[in-house]
Enzyme design. Structure first.
Site, PDB file in Angstrom:
ATOM      1  N   HIS A  53      -2.721   0.593   6.962  1.00  0.00           N
ATOM      2  CA  HIS A  53      -2.924   0.868   5.544  1.00  0.00           C
ATOM      3  C   HIS A  53      -2.451   2.283   5.239  1.00  0.00           C
ATOM      4  O   HIS A  53      -2.311   3.119   6.134  1.00  0.00           O
ATOM      5  CB  HIS A  53      -4.402   0.716   5.197  1.00  0.00           C
ATOM      6  CG  HIS A  53      -4.675   0.627   3.726  1.00  0.00           C
ATOM      7  ND1 HIS A  53      -4.007  -0.244   2.899  1.00  0.00           N
ATOM      8  CD2 HIS A  53      -5.549   1.311   2.935  1.00  0.00           C
ATOM      9  CE1 HIS A  53      -4.464  -0.107   1.666  1.00  0.00           C
ATOM     10  NE2 HIS A  53      -5.391   0.838   1.662  1.00  0.00           N
ATOM     11  N   ASP A  60      -7.881   5.649  -2.723  1.00  0.00           N
ATOM     12  CA  ASP A  60      -7.063   4.489  -2.355  1.00  0.00           C
ATOM     13  C   ASP A  60      -6.566   3.807  -3.626  1.00  0.00           C
ATOM     14  O   ASP A  60      -7.280   2.992  -4.215  1.00  0.00           O
ATOM     15  CB  ASP A  60      -7.877   3.506  -1.517  1.00  0.00           C
ATOM     16  CG  ASP A  60      -7.037   2.357  -0.978  1.00  0.00           C
ATOM     17  OD1 ASP A  60      -5.809   2.367  -1.207  1.00  0.00           O
ATOM     18  OD2 ASP A  60      -7.595   1.461  -0.327  1.00  0.00           O
ATOM     19  N   CYS A  65       0.804  -1.215   0.000  1.00  0.00           N
ATOM     20  CA  CYS A  65       0.000   0.000   0.000  1.00  0.00           C
ATOM     21  C   CYS A  65       0.844   1.274   0.000  1.00  0.00           C
ATOM     22  O   CYS A  65       0.503   2.254  -0.677  1.00  0.00           O
ATOM     23  CB  CYS A  65      -0.967  -0.005   1.184  1.00  0.00           C
ATOM     24  SG  CYS A  65      -0.168  -0.191   2.800  1.00  0.00           S
TER      25      CYS A  65
END
Length: 408
Positions: free
Chosen positions: A178, A194, A134
């Site tokens: 995250h 995202d 991520c």
């Protein structure tokens, strides 16, 4: 919120914090920090706004300049790509969509073990390795946005968590950490994007976790008894730990004095500590047992247990049902590979169907059918003079005489 000791000052919040509880303070970036490192379990009562869709909608240009800066001689290929997108369609929403489509259409992979990058890591990630987790995706996406003239910043936090149905709370662990990006859009303010979620599901490394696949995890409905038992055991232990942390570890001096006052007792801290340790230790144990009992794996009916025992015996010889293959079809396939056992396999399948699906008549009780199934599934099956015990070789029967081998 119960926060485990981490030695850090940062305090995660659900949404935008609008007040700082005692021992904390609000700092820039709408984040909450403790006055001193949190080294033990601590309880916080938080207030936050969940619907802050127009956060920072009106910001002067000078405030946004730091979110447009890029190193002078880095990410040259990424800059060229972003400027080409901006030339084709300068609207910010179109540029964001192009970047997300680029992550989806190109062979990007989500992995927790990406190759180490040297030199210009952004260009190497975007155009060479295309493997990362991520933080790699968030960093590359922020560079593309800034290169296209869209203010962007990286945000780190948590996504996901597990729900405890016994005491109704979420557990968020380090594994749920995250990273994503916020872009600033005129009239909308800071908007969450995202980029990791844009990666195609087929290119997500197995076992990467819920944060990697956007919650598209594997169903646990068809898992065996051991994973279900392990999950129930962990949930029970988590419940016991929650009760202990809530009523013992995080039971601070103010709560202690209030309890003593309500009980009409003096401030005998040693006696209180012993009382709490014994009482809430028992309460935690009861919570553990209760949660485990509620989430224990279901007990299968006798007919299914017998048939599964039969399948386990066959599995040791390389034969197992295919996905979607019924008992009768499986028996026919056994007969093709083991002709000597064709009749026995069909008998087991018929008895299983009778017990499981056929109505029970007055002259043929369920107990009698189960007895027949038990006898059929426990009778020794032999591989006398045949080959292909793996179920896949497809060779002709071997005419050489061999000793019978019982399947047990």
């Amino acid at each position: 919120m119960l926060l485990q000791g981490s030695g850090q000052r940062g305090i995660p919040t659900l949404g935008l914090p609008i007040a700082a509880p005692p021992g904390t303070r609000l700092v820039s970036g709408y984040t909450l920090r403790a006055d001193r490192p949190v080294n033990t379990v601590h309880s916080f009562l938080l207030r936050a706004a969940l619907g802050h869709s127009h956060l920072g909608a009106q910001l002067p240009t000078a405030r946004l300049m730091p979110d447009l800066n890029l190193p002078a001689n880095d990410a040259l290929q990424a800059r060229a790509l972003a400027k080409r997108w901006a030339t084709q369609d300068p609207h910010p929403s179109a540029i964001i969509a192009r970047a997300l489509r680029y992550f989806h259409d190109q062979p990007f992979y989500y992995t927790l073990n990406p190759p180490r990058l040297q030199g210009d890591i952004t260009d190497r990630f975007l155009f060479d390795t295309r493997q990362g987790f991520c933080e790699d995706y968030a960093s590359a996406f922020a560079v593309l946005m800034r290169a296209a003239g869209i203010p962007a910043r990286i945000v780190v936090g948590y996504m996901g968590g597990s729900w405890n149905s016994t005491l109704h709370y979420f557990t968020v662990r380090d594994a749920d950490a995250h990273a994503w990006v916020e872009v600033w859009l005129q009239g909308q303010g800071w908007v969450r994007v995202d980029p990791t979620a844009a990666v195609a599901a087929s290119r997500i490394e197995a076992g990467a976790g819920a944060t990697a696949n956007g919650g598209l995890g594997l169903s646990t409905a068809n898992q065996g008894w051991f994973p279900q038992w392990t999950r129930a055991l962990r949930s029970g232990w988590d419940t016991a730990g929650y009760l202990w942390d809530t009523w013992v570890v995080a039971f601070g001096p103010a709560e202690q004095r209030a309890l003593l006052h309500r009980l009409g007792l003096k401030a005998d801290w040693g006696a209180l500590a012993r009382y709490l340790a014994i009482s809430f230790g028992l309460l935690a144990a009861m919570g553990f047992v209760w949660t485990y009992w509620r989430q224990r794996p279901p007990v299968l009916p006798l007919d299914q247990r017998l048939y599964r025992r039969y399948l386990r015996r066959l599995k040791r010889h390389g034969l197992r049902p295919l996905p979607g293959e019924g008992a009768l079809d499986f028996a026919l396939r056994i007969g093709r590979h083991w002709p000597a056992h064709a009749q026995a396999a069909l008998e087991v399948a018929r008895r299983y169907h009778e017990v499981r699906y056929a109505p029970v008549g007055p002259g043929d009780s369920l107990a009698k059918r189960l007895a027949k199934l038990r006898k059929a599934t426990t009778a020794p099956l032999t591989t006398s003079g045949t080959s292909g015990t793996s179920g896949t070789s497809g060779k002709a029967p071997n005419t050489t005489q061999k000793p019978d081998t019982a399947i047990r």
